[in-house]
Design an enzyme around this catalytic site. Structure first.
Site, mmCIF file in Angstrom:
data_model
loop_
_atom_site.group_PDB
_atom_site.id
_atom_site.type_symbol
_atom_site.label_atom_id
_atom_site.label_comp_id
_atom_site.label_asym_id
_atom_site.label_seq_id
_atom_site.Cartn_x
_atom_site.Cartn_y
_atom_site.Cartn_z
ATOM 1 N N GLY A 1 110.936 26.302 5.831
ATOM 2 C CA GLY A 1 109.677 26.699 6.420
ATOM 3 C C GLY A 1 108.717 27.530 5.614
ATOM 4 O O GLY A 1 107.800 28.122 6.188
ATOM 5 N N GLY A 2 108.847 27.587 4.296
ATOM 6 C CA GLY A 2 107.916 28.385 3.507
ATOM 7 C C GLY A 2 106.468 28.000 3.739
ATOM 8 O O GLY A 2 105.609 28.848 4.005
ATOM 9 N N CYS B 1 106.947 18.963 -5.964
ATOM 10 C CA CYS B 1 107.059 19.962 -7.033
ATOM 11 C C CYS B 1 107.569 19.284 -8.308
ATOM 12 O O CYS B 1 108.376 19.827 -9.048
ATOM 13 C CB CYS B 1 107.959 21.124 -6.623
ATOM 14 S SG CYS B 1 109.616 20.668 -6.084
ATOM 15 N N ALA C 1 109.865 20.016 6.530
ATOM 16 C CA ALA C 1 109.616 21.460 6.590
ATOM 17 C C ALA C 1 110.648 22.292 5.851
ATOM 18 O O ALA C 1 110.332 23.373 5.357
ATOM 19 C CB ALA C 1 109.536 21.901 8.052
ATOM 20 N N ASP D 1 112.730 18.290 10.102
ATOM 21 C CA ASP D 1 113.636 18.216 8.967
ATOM 22 C C ASP D 1 114.905 17.487 9.392
ATOM 23 O O ASP D 1 115.200 17.381 10.587
ATOM 24 C CB ASP D 1 113.985 19.598 8.417
ATOM 25 C CG ASP D 1 114.426 19.532 6.959
ATOM 26 O OD1 ASP D 1 113.537 19.511 6.081
ATOM 27 O OD2 ASP D 1 115.635 19.469 6.687
ATOM 28 N N ASP E 1 105.601 17.290 2.305
ATOM 29 C CA ASP E 1 106.107 17.956 1.101
ATOM 30 C C ASP E 1 107.380 17.219 0.715
ATOM 31 O O ASP E 1 108.486 17.618 1.074
ATOM 32 C CB ASP E 1 106.356 19.429 1.393
ATOM 33 C CG ASP E 1 106.771 20.205 0.164
ATOM 34 O OD1 ASP E 1 106.490 19.743 -0.956
ATOM 35 O OD2 ASP E 1 107.399 21.274 0.319
#
Length: 402
Positions: free
Chosen positions: A236-237, A354, A233, A256, A301
């Site tokens: 937290g976006g 990303c 996380a 996290d 993520d």
């Protein structure tokens, strides 16, 4: 763009010194600290300093070629001067520049040719090899885009407002902006301004989040009332976006390995009015094992090279190396294998990075599916920087009712 005051030059010099020679300091944090200390700088001064600072980091390798030497603590003023001349930025001849010989640099700038791709695109040599291997037909196009400045995009908090209402409120504060077709919650600023002082931000109407990143929460196919685990996380976006899409109904467990990030998440969640988030610190594997077979949806993520977001984090390419890339791929593989067990039968997860490298993305998913035949790929999407925003990859995977 004008650089007219001596203290602006000194600020840029100080920030570059901290970034290149500080103890693993990230450029965004260095700049943030500098701007906080310079309370007398106006908005135009701040914009000029920020642009020059980031562009020098972005084009470091090409500037070193122009200078004929690497960046060292003693030649940062020369580095700044060479950049200003190359970019044809207006500047006064500061006394610090007297005696610096730059005739050879000017000659190289005028030639407009480069001995290799690393200098042309201002990236490390190992990264050229990596791009040529993994993205042979498109990497130069993508690097051209990654060497541009990133737009500033906000994610509207659907728990409190709409993109149209947010835009109207920002325009009342002389912040020009517009909504984005294809991105339901996104608002893009037409020029960078400090929106964190606005009532809209203080009231939790938005967070800063790139448009590509905003697509990930939608990709997870969530519904109100579900139990969702955000396994990496951070601050937290994406967690907050999930909470908004779930309309505060159901449960989100944010995990996290860093407590400070989870603390920041809690602060942001309070401002956003997101009440269905529980944070858990990963102290050992037991934290993960307690969640096995419990989640309707899982977001991974994953930690990655960040090569899709170099527009906003240009210093990352100078901190990366091929050893790190090898290690992060092993970590991605382990996280995907271990955390996937959190899903219930029939549950779905998104694996996202990303990065724009297939070895961190499609290849990882293929490897996971070959070892776990009770999972199937529903869909995947690679978003390249040339499409307008950050580079991302996301794959929606289902655990079948075996």
């Amino acid at each position: 763009m004008k650089l007219e005051h001596r203290n602006l030059l000194l600020g840029i010099h100080s920030a570059l010194d901290d970034t290149f020679f500080g103890e693993n300091k990230y450029a965004d944090k260095v700049l943030e600290r500098l701007l906080k200390t310079q309370k007398k700088w106006g908005s135009q001064d701040r914009a000029v300093v920020s642009e020059i600072f980031y562009n020098i980091i972005r084009w470091k390798k090409r500037l070193e070629y122009y200078m004929g030497e690497g960046v060292k603590p003693g030649n940062l003023y020369k580095l700044i001067l060479v950049y200003l001349i190359w970019s044809e930025t207006e500047y006064r001849r500061f006394e610090e520049f007297q005696g610096i010989k730059i005739a050879d640099s000017i000659a190289k700038i005028k030639k407009r040719n480069f001995p290799n791709k690393a200098i042309e695109y201002s990236i490390p040599e190992w990264l050229v090899n990596q791009f040529q291997t993994e993205l042979p037909n498109v990497w130069e196009r993508e690097m051209n885009i990654l060497n541009e400045q990133a737009p500033l995009v906000l994610r509207t908090n659907a728990l409190k407002t709409t993109p149209e209402e947010l835009c109207e409120a920002l325009r009342e504060r002389n912040v020009a902006c517009h909504t984005l077709r294809g991105y339901p919650d996104a608002v893009e600023l037409e020029e960078k301004k400090n929106v964190f002082l606005t009532e809209s931000f203080k009231n939790g109407w938005f967070e800063v989040q790139d448009a590509s990143s905003q697509l990930i929460a939608y990709y997870l196919d969530i519904q109100s009332g579900m139990r969702v685990v955000d396994a990496c996380a951070g601050a937290g976006g994406k967690t907050l976006h999930l909470a908004a899409l779930m309309q505060n109904k159901g449960q989100i467990i944010a995990l996290d390995i860093h407590q400070w990030k989870l603390t920041e998440l809690k602060r942001r969640a309070k401002r956003a009015g997101a009440h269905n988030i529980e944070t858990r610190l990963i102290t050992d594997n037991k934290v993960i094992k307690r969640l096995y077979n419990s989640a309707d949806r899982l977001l991974i993520d994953a930690p990655c090279s960040g090569l899709g977001v170099l527009k906003r984090n240009p210093d990352a390419k100078w901190k990366l190396n091929d050893d790190f890339l090898s290690r992060i791929k092993i970590e991605q593989e382990n996280i995907l294998q271990d955390y996937s067990k959190i899903l219930k039968k029939g549950g779905k997860m998104v694996y996202a990075t990303c990065s724009i490298l297939p070895s961190e993305n499609q290849n990882q998913v293929e490897k996971f599916l070959s070892k776990n035949t009770n999972f199937r790929l529903i869909k995947e999407q690679s978003i390249m920087p040339s499409e307008g925003y950050d580079g991302f990859y996301m794959a929606l995977i289902e655990r079948e009712n075996e």
